[in-house]
Design a protein around this motif. Structure first.
Motif, mmCIF file in Angstrom:
data_model
loop_
_atom_site.group_PDB
_atom_site.id
_atom_site.type_symbol
_atom_site.label_atom_id
_atom_site.label_comp_id
_atom_site.label_asym_id
_atom_site.label_seq_id
_atom_site.Cartn_x
_atom_site.Cartn_y
_atom_site.Cartn_z
ATOM 1 N N UNK A 153 1.488 5.875 6.410
ATOM 2 C CA UNK A 153 1.776 6.054 4.984
ATOM 3 C C UNK A 153 0.765 6.992 4.328
ATOM 4 N N UNK A 154 -0.514 6.842 4.661
ATOM 5 C CA UNK A 154 -1.531 7.730 4.101
ATOM 6 C C UNK A 154 -1.283 9.168 4.511
ATOM 7 N N UNK A 155 -0.948 9.380 5.770
ATOM 8 C CA UNK A 155 -0.647 10.727 6.264
ATOM 9 C C UNK A 155 0.552 11.312 5.521
ATOM 10 N N UNK A 156 1.578 10.501 5.315
ATOM 11 C CA UNK A 156 2.794 10.959 4.646
ATOM 12 C C UNK A 156 2.513 11.433 3.227
ATOM 13 N N UNK A 157 1.614 10.739 2.546
ATOM 14 C CA UNK A 157 1.354 11.050 1.138
ATOM 15 C C UNK A 157 0.050 11.813 0.924
ATOM 16 N N UNK A 158 -0.506 12.372 1.987
ATOM 17 C CA UNK A 158 -1.635 13.289 1.863
ATOM 18 C C UNK A 158 -2.958 12.642 1.515
ATOM 19 N N UNK A 159 -3.150 11.384 1.921
ATOM 20 C CA UNK A 159 -4.398 10.666 1.661
ATOM 21 C C UNK A 159 -5.206 10.593 2.945
ATOM 22 N N UNK A 160 -6.478 10.966 2.951
ATOM 23 C CA UNK A 160 -7.258 10.963 4.191
ATOM 24 C C UNK A 160 -7.514 9.548 4.709
ATOM 25 N N UNK A 161 -7.539 9.427 6.021
ATOM 26 C CA UNK A 161 -7.857 8.166 6.693
ATOM 27 C C UNK A 161 -9.136 8.356 7.491
ATOM 28 N N UNK A 162 -10.180 7.633 7.111
ATOM 29 C CA UNK A 162 -11.464 7.682 7.796
ATOM 30 C C UNK A 162 -11.666 6.369 8.558
ATOM 31 N N UNK A 163 -11.799 6.454 9.869
ATOM 32 C CA UNK A 163 -11.976 5.272 10.714
ATOM 33 C C UNK A 163 -13.427 5.185 11.166
ATOM 34 N N UNK A 164 -14.024 4.019 11.007
ATOM 35 C CA UNK A 164 -15.441 3.819 11.296
ATOM 36 C C UNK A 164 -15.655 3.203 12.670
ATOM 37 N N UNK A 165 -16.612 3.719 13.406
ATOM 38 C CA UNK A 165 -17.072 3.074 14.640
ATOM 39 C C UNK A 165 -18.462 3.610 14.945
ATOM 40 N N UNK A 194 0.775 -1.247 0.000
ATOM 41 C CA UNK A 194 0.000 0.000 0.000
ATOM 42 C C UNK A 194 0.802 1.291 0.000
ATOM 43 N N UNK A 195 1.954 1.346 0.676
ATOM 44 C CA UNK A 195 2.704 2.608 0.697
ATOM 45 C C UNK A 195 3.075 3.046 -0.706
ATOM 46 N N UNK A 196 3.482 2.108 -1.541
ATOM 47 C CA UNK A 196 3.827 2.447 -2.920
ATOM 48 C C UNK A 196 2.611 2.953 -3.688
ATOM 49 N N UNK A 197 1.452 2.331 -3.452
ATOM 50 C CA UNK A 197 0.227 2.775 -4.122
ATOM 51 C C UNK A 197 -0.162 4.179 -3.669
ATOM 52 N N UNK A 198 -0.021 4.442 -2.381
ATOM 53 C CA UNK A 198 -0.346 5.763 -1.840
ATOM 54 C C UNK A 198 0.588 6.824 -2.425
ATOM 55 N N UNK A 199 1.861 6.518 -2.480
ATOM 56 C CA UNK A 199 2.820 7.479 -3.043
ATOM 57 C C UNK A 199 2.541 7.759 -4.513
ATOM 58 N N UNK A 200 2.089 6.736 -5.240
ATOM 59 C CA UNK A 200 1.837 6.887 -6.675
ATOM 60 C C UNK A 200 0.520 7.589 -6.975
ATOM 61 N N UNK A 201 -0.247 7.937 -5.953
ATOM 62 C CA UNK A 201 -1.522 8.603 -6.171
ATOM 63 C C UNK A 201 -2.631 7.678 -6.628
ATOM 64 N N UNK A 202 -2.480 6.381 -6.362
ATOM 65 C CA UNK A 202 -3.464 5.394 -6.805
ATOM 66 C C UNK A 202 -4.640 5.247 -5.832
ATOM 67 N N UNK A 203 -4.539 5.865 -4.657
ATOM 68 C CA UNK A 203 -5.554 5.694 -3.616
ATOM 69 C C UNK A 203 -6.132 7.054 -3.240
ATOM 70 N N UNK A 204 -7.458 7.134 -3.160
ATOM 71 C CA UNK A 204 -8.125 8.400 -2.803
ATOM 72 C C UNK A 204 -8.437 8.499 -1.312
ATOM 73 N N UNK A 205 -8.606 7.368 -0.647
ATOM 74 C CA UNK A 205 -8.903 7.395 0.793
ATOM 75 C C UNK A 205 -8.579 6.039 1.390
#
Length: 344
Positions: A256-268, A219-230
């Motif tokens: 990794x998401x924080x490093x590459x500027x991708x939001x992390x939404x946690x559900x509960x 996933x870190x590589x995908x996040x860095x490459x801009x392949x993930x929106x959230x």
């Protein structure tokens, strides 16, 4: 054989723990989707062991605890009400101890005990009524949380997830599809039980959602490459100051998401009012031998040992949003959930 599903049309795992006259039937998630094998638990102790042995996981233990408490009430039906209630409390303590990190089993026990305390002499009937109410409440809250989570996703978002949240993520996906969002998912394998590859991916595929599986190291590589929106995950517990406790591996994804500027939404459904911060949450350590196996086969030499903390703690600074059944909160404001009213 298990009784028919009470929720036809939903993905398989949305109704994978069922109560019958002869006990509780649990779909064995250790072999799903390759086999649809059911484990039959005839006593509350057998339900507890099934939870500990990972026959069911994610949302499954919540429902297993509800129906396990009904079995305990049936077992105590011939006792006087005072003795029956004492036995039920003991059964509840046993069931809560099966997965100490997750706070949902405690809530399931509370539903049944509250109904029994208010239900008069027929302990078994009161326990069943409480369990049914707890089942309906969990499903309602998951739908409401799902709508709040779906509102945060882009119209054509590619979503990374880790492990599985059963009705949590089902609620998000259903809500996103209802408003016309065309989301796709990337699922980590989630070692050592491969819940992401087997459970998450299969359920999303059942819902008609485009789904890709990656190993836990990708996933870190995908996040860095801009392949993930959230990044979107469920959580086993969220503290009052916004720490997210979830399947081990969530922390590295959040960093990794924080490093590459991708939001992390946690559900509960709700933050745990009994947990002020991450240090207050017990982390379950499972047998390290589980790390040394995959799908029932050993994956490492007999000369090495494994280490398996089943959950990790993600600090609030790596979390963008905590999504609850009362809407979305910044992690530093999630305590405001409880200022809006009493516990649902």
């Amino acid at each position: 054989m298990p009784p028919p599903s009470a929720h036809p049309g939903l993905p398989t795992l949305a109704d994978s723990v069922r109560l019958a006259e002869d006990g509780v039937h649990l779909l064995d998630r250790r072999v799903f989707p390759f086999e649809h094998r059911w484990v039959h638990a005839r006593t509350v102790e057998e339900v507890a062991v099934a939870i500990e042995d990972m026959v069911t996981q994610s949302s499954g233990p919540y429902f297993a605890v509800l129906w396990g408490m009904v079995l305990a009430a049936r077992e105590a039906a011939q006792d006087d009400p005072g003795t029956a209630r004492k036995r039920l409390r003991a059964a509840g303590e046993r069931l809560i101890a099966t997965r100490p990190t997750n706070d949902q089993p405690r809530k399931a026990v509370a539903w049944v005990l509250a109904s029994v305390d208010a239900g008069g002499a027929d302990v078994a009937a009161a326990a069943l009524a409480g369990a049914r109410a707890g089942d309906a409440d969990y499903r309602r809250r998951s739908r409401e949380m799902g709508r709040a989570g779906a509102a945060l996703l882009p119209d054509r978002g590619r979503i990374l997830t880790h492990c599985w949240g059963d009705l949590y993520l089902i609620g998000v996906v259903e809500a996103a599809l209802e408003v016309g969002k065309r989301v796709s998912f990337v699922c980590t394998e989630t070692r050592p039980y491969l819940q992401g590859a087997r459970l998450t991916a299969e359920t999303l595929a059942e819902m008609g959602v485009e789904t890709t599986v990656v190993t836990d190291g990708m996933p870190a590589s995908l996040l860095r490459a801009g392949e993930i929106d959230a990044l979107v995950t469920a959580s086993d517990r969220i503290t009052m100051d916004g720490h997210v406790i979830n399947k081990v591996g969530t922390l590295q994804l959040a960093v990794a998401a924080h490093t590459f500027g991708v939001p992390f939404h946690a559900l509960c459904h709700a933050p745990d009012p009994h947990s002020a911060t991450g240090a207050d949450v017990p982390i379950e350590f499972r047998d390290g031998e589980e790390v040394l196996h995959a799908l029932g086969r050993r994956s490492a030499s007999e000369r090495v040992r494994g280490w398996y903390p089943a959950f990790d703690v993600t600090e609030p600074r790596f979390v963008t949003t905590v999504v609850t059944d009362r809407g979305a909160f910044r992690p530093d404001r999630v305590h405001e959930y409880w200022s809006e009213g009493t516990a649902p």
